[in-house]
Write a protein that holds these residues in place. Structure first.
Motif, PDB file in Angstrom:
ATOM      1  N   TRP A 182      44.313  42.028  62.400  1.00  0.00           N
ATOM      2  CA  TRP A 182      43.999  41.380  61.167  1.00  0.00           C
ATOM      3  C   TRP A 182      43.283  42.299  60.168  1.00  0.00           C
ATOM      4  O   TRP A 182      42.389  43.145  60.222  1.00  0.00           O
ATOM      5  N   VAL A 183      44.050  42.840  59.053  1.00  0.00           N
ATOM      6  CA  VAL A 183      43.606  43.663  57.802  1.00  0.00           C
ATOM      7  C   VAL A 183      43.231  43.096  56.784  1.00  0.00           C
ATOM      8  O   VAL A 183      44.022  42.186  56.264  1.00  0.00           O
ATOM      9  N   SER A 184      42.042  43.605  56.391  1.00  0.00           N
ATOM     10  CA  SER A 184      41.534  42.848  54.991  1.00  0.00           C
ATOM     11  C   SER A 184      40.695  44.013  54.422  1.00  0.00           C
ATOM     12  O   SER A 184      39.993  44.718  54.666  1.00  0.00           O
ATOM     13  N   GLY A 185      40.661  43.737  53.053  1.00  0.00           N
ATOM     14  CA  GLY A 185      39.602  44.393  52.075  1.00  0.00           C
ATOM     15  C   GLY A 185      38.627  43.500  52.124  1.00  0.00           C
ATOM     16  O   GLY A 185      38.155  42.747  52.813  1.00  0.00           O
ATOM     17  N   TYR A 186      37.225  44.071  51.147  1.00  0.00           N
ATOM     18  CA  TYR A 186      36.421  43.261  51.045  1.00  0.00           C
ATOM     19  C   TYR A 186      35.787  43.352  49.706  1.00  0.00           C
ATOM     20  O   TYR A 186      35.656  44.416  48.993  1.00  0.00           O
ATOM     21  N   GLY A 190      32.824  37.687  52.027  1.00  0.00           N
ATOM     22  CA  GLY A 190      32.738  36.271  52.659  1.00  0.00           C
ATOM     23  C   GLY A 190      33.773  36.122  53.652  1.00  0.00           C
ATOM     24  O   GLY A 190      33.873  35.660  54.801  1.00  0.00           O
ATOM     25  N   THR A 191      35.186  36.877  53.114  1.00  0.00           N
ATOM     26  CA  THR A 191      36.480  36.596  54.005  1.00  0.00           C
ATOM     27  C   THR A 191      36.080  37.252  55.479  1.00  0.00           C
ATOM     28  O   THR A 191      36.459  36.473  56.445  1.00  0.00           O
ATOM     29  N   VAL A 192      36.006  38.457  55.339  1.00  0.00           N
ATOM     30  CA  VAL A 192      35.710  39.149  56.905  1.00  0.00           C
ATOM     31  C   VAL A 192      34.564  38.467  57.696  1.00  0.00           C
ATOM     32  O   VAL A 192      34.868  38.244  58.687  1.00  0.00           O
ATOM     33  N   ILE A 209      40.491  45.151  60.867  1.00  0.00           N
ATOM     34  CA  ILE A 209      40.442  46.508  60.303  1.00  0.00           C
ATOM     35  C   ILE A 209      40.096  46.192  58.701  1.00  0.00           C
ATOM     36  O   ILE A 209      40.526  45.254  58.217  1.00  0.00           O
ATOM     37  N   LEU A 210      39.095  46.855  58.308  1.00  0.00           N
ATOM     38  CA  LEU A 210      38.659  46.632  56.812  1.00  0.00           C
ATOM     39  C   LEU A 210      38.991  47.865  56.014  1.00  0.00           C
ATOM     40  O   LEU A 210      39.193  48.917  56.798  1.00  0.00           O
ATOM     41  N   SER A 211      39.315  47.620  55.082  1.00  0.00           N
ATOM     42  CA  SER A 211      39.817  48.841  54.075  1.00  0.00           C
ATOM     43  C   SER A 211      38.838  48.872  52.766  1.00  0.00           C
ATOM     44  O   SER A 211      38.275  47.893  52.407  1.00  0.00           O
ATOM     45  N   GLU A 212      38.575  50.061  52.313  1.00  0.00           N
ATOM     46  CA  GLU A 212      37.894  50.131  51.180  1.00  0.00           C
ATOM     47  C   GLU A 212      38.149  51.185  50.623  1.00  0.00           C
ATOM     48  O   GLU A 212      38.909  52.293  50.854  1.00  0.00           O
ATOM     49  N   PRO A 213      37.964  51.268  49.007  1.00  0.00           N
ATOM     50  CA  PRO A 213      38.586  52.386  48.127  1.00  0.00           C
ATOM     51  C   PRO A 213      37.850  53.932  48.591  1.00  0.00           C
ATOM     52  O   PRO A 213      36.693  53.793  49.063  1.00  0.00           O
ATOM     53  N   HIS A 214      38.729  54.710  48.528  1.00  0.00           N
ATOM     54  CA  HIS A 214      38.300  55.942  49.095  1.00  0.00           C
ATOM     55  C   HIS A 214      37.277  56.761  48.431  1.00  0.00           C
ATOM     56  O   HIS A 214      36.532  57.764  48.829  1.00  0.00           O
ATOM     57  N   HIS A 243      36.572  52.812  40.738  1.00  0.00           N
ATOM     58  CA  HIS A 243      37.774  53.044  41.462  1.00  0.00           C
ATOM     59  C   HIS A 243      38.566  51.840  40.772  1.00  0.00           C
ATOM     60  O   HIS A 243      38.019  51.008  39.811  1.00  0.00           O
ATOM     61  N   LEU A 244      39.937  51.838  41.063  1.00  0.00           N
ATOM     62  CA  LEU A 244      40.947  50.883  40.299  1.00  0.00           C
ATOM     63  C   LEU A 244      41.352  49.712  40.962  1.00  0.00           C
ATOM     64  O   LEU A 244      42.060  48.879  40.660  1.00  0.00           O
ATOM     65  N   ILE A 245      40.375  49.432  42.026  1.00  0.00           N
ATOM     66  CA  ILE A 245      40.860  48.204  43.061  1.00  0.00           C
ATOM     67  C   ILE A 245      39.966  47.216  42.350  1.00  0.00           C
ATOM     68  O   ILE A 245      38.808  46.720  43.103  1.00  0.00           O
ATOM     69  N   GLN A 246      40.312  46.205  41.549  1.00  0.00           N
ATOM     70  CA  GLN A 246      39.383  45.314  41.113  1.00  0.00           C
ATOM     71  C   GLN A 246      39.383  44.233  41.783  1.00  0.00           C
ATOM     72  O   GLN A 246      40.159  43.628  42.740  1.00  0.00           O
ATOM     73  N   GLY A 247      38.101  44.000  41.880  1.00  0.00           N
ATOM     74  CA  GLY A 247      37.709  42.836  42.998  1.00  0.00           C
ATOM     75  C   GLY A 247      37.092  43.380  44.233  1.00  0.00           C
ATOM     76  O   GLY A 247      36.430  42.585  45.107  1.00  0.00           O
ATOM     77  N   TRP A 248      37.537  44.391  44.599  1.00  0.00           N
ATOM     78  CA  TRP A 248      37.114  45.220  45.811  1.00  0.00           C
ATOM     79  C   TRP A 248      35.379  45.716  45.632  1.00  0.00           C
ATOM     80  O   TRP A 248      35.319  46.378  44.551  1.00  0.00           O
ATOM     81  N   THR A 249      34.628  45.826  46.595  1.00  0.00           N
ATOM     82  CA  THR A 249      33.651  46.955  46.898  1.00  0.00           C
ATOM     83  C   THR A 249      32.700  47.194  45.420  1.00  0.00           C
ATOM     84  O   THR A 249      33.177  48.214  44.807  1.00  0.00           O
TER      85      THR A 249
END
Length: 350
Positions: A182-186, A190-192, A209-214, A243-249
């Motif tokens: 199961w793969v998710s950002g954060y 709350g989701t993870v 598996i969690l993902s976060e901006p490099h 970073h450009l991933i709005q809503g993440w981290t």
């Protein structure tokens, strides 16, 4: 009726819009997934206001109503990059609560316009103050005015709704199948944190598996967050960069996410480049007909890395937190013209 058409098998009458939150579909990818694995995406844009944050918005308000923290007609205030604010605007409109949102002025214009269209007031904070700036402004407004602070980054109601809904939905959808990853950002975490509570018990073989901006490896850095006595963040995390991933981290580790860090809530965290996320979001749209934003594309990019090394026959589920329509003014749509291309003009003239 064609063979591909199937009814959902449930009624479609609801007492109000908030009753339509949840029960989002898991859809198999048929054209872009590697042949040796199965990849599914859980499409949270099927929530009524288009994102996974509709879930926490509803639960935070309902938990506060039950506890008496939120009084009839009381103003709600929250700091958000947009999706939680849009979800709260829906719930507050349906329940009759005024809503004030604080948001850094770096987030997409369509988000603030959507919240205002739903009746919320949006107070912009300077980009230079980052996420911690909008968070502190919301806390200040709540304290100064006696408003209810939704506190998505700290509220137990955030992870609880994913333990009660998202996690069991996943378990039910894969009850007769393997589920290896199961793969998710954060964002808030709350989701993870909520889903991990369920998967660790019901599907312990499933790797999270969690993902976060490099450029914002808050977890990957291994550095702890400096906190105040009440658990709130005390300044920006040292590993955070824009970073450009709005809503993440955000630029701090939310208390809700800390649960996963402290209690084995994930197996691995992988960095991802937003540019790769945008490539995969575009491929998902043009080759699978599924619309998601930069965060969903970035989660999918991470999942494709996992898939490349996964055992044959593995089943991978990817969270898609929102819709691509939240990103029309961002680099995701930068190369998409509003006017006809030369090829389109040639067709128009033919």
């Amino acid at each position: 009726m064609t063979d591909t058409f199937q009814t959902q098998g449930r009624g479609q009458r609801y007492d109000d819009i908030t009753r339509t939150v949840g029960d989002t579909p898991c859809v198999k990818l048929n054209r872009i997934a590697p042949d040796h694995v199965e990849v599914y995406v859980k499409i949270e844009s099927f929530n009524p206001l288009g994102s996974v944050k509709d879930r926490l918005a509803l639960n935070i308000i309902e938990a506060a109503e039950r506890s008496g923290q939120l009084k009839p007609g009381q103003t709600v205030v929250e700091a958000t990059s947009g999706n939680t604010g849009i979800g709260l605007a829906m719930v507050c409109a349906a329940r009759g609560y005024p809503l004030v949102i604080t948001m850094a002025d770096s987030f997409s214009i369509e988000r603030r316009r959507l919240m205002r269209f739903l009746g919320a007031k949006v107070v912009l904070t300077p980009k230079a103050e980052k996420g911690i700036g909008m968070y502190r402004k919301a806390r200040q407004l709540a304290a100064d005015n006696g408003w209810f602070f939704a506190a998505q980054f700290e509220s137990n109601a955030n992870a609880d709704i994913h333990e009660a809904t998202t996690g069991p939905e996943i378990v039910a959808d894969f009850a007769d199948s393997r589920l290896d990853y199961w793969v998710s950002g954060y964002g808030t975490g709350g989701t993870v944190s909520g889903v991990a509570r369920v998967l660790r018990k019901a599907r312990p073989e499933c790797k999270i598996i969690l993902s976060e901006p490099h450029t914002a490896t808050l977890i990957g850095s291994g550095e702890a967050q400096d906190r105040n006595d009440d658990g709130s963040p005390n300044g920006s995390h040292p590993a955070w960069s824009p970073h450009l991933i709005q809503g993440w981290t955000p630029d701090f580790i939310p208390l809700v996410l800390q649960e996963s860090i402290d209690h084995n809530g994930f197996d691995e965290v992988r960095p991802v480049d937003a540019e790769d996320g945008m490539i995969w979001a575009k491929r998902l749209a043009t080759e699978e007909g599924i619309l998601t934003g930069v965060s969903g594309g970035s989660t999918l990019a991470t999942a494709m890395e996992v898939a490349a090394d996964a055992e044959a026959g593995s089943v991978i589920l990817v969270m898609l937190p929102d819709t691509g329509e939240r990103y029309l003014s961002t680099p995701l749509f930068e190369a998409i013209p509003a006017e006809m291309t030369p090829e389109e003009q040639a067709l128009a003239d033919s």
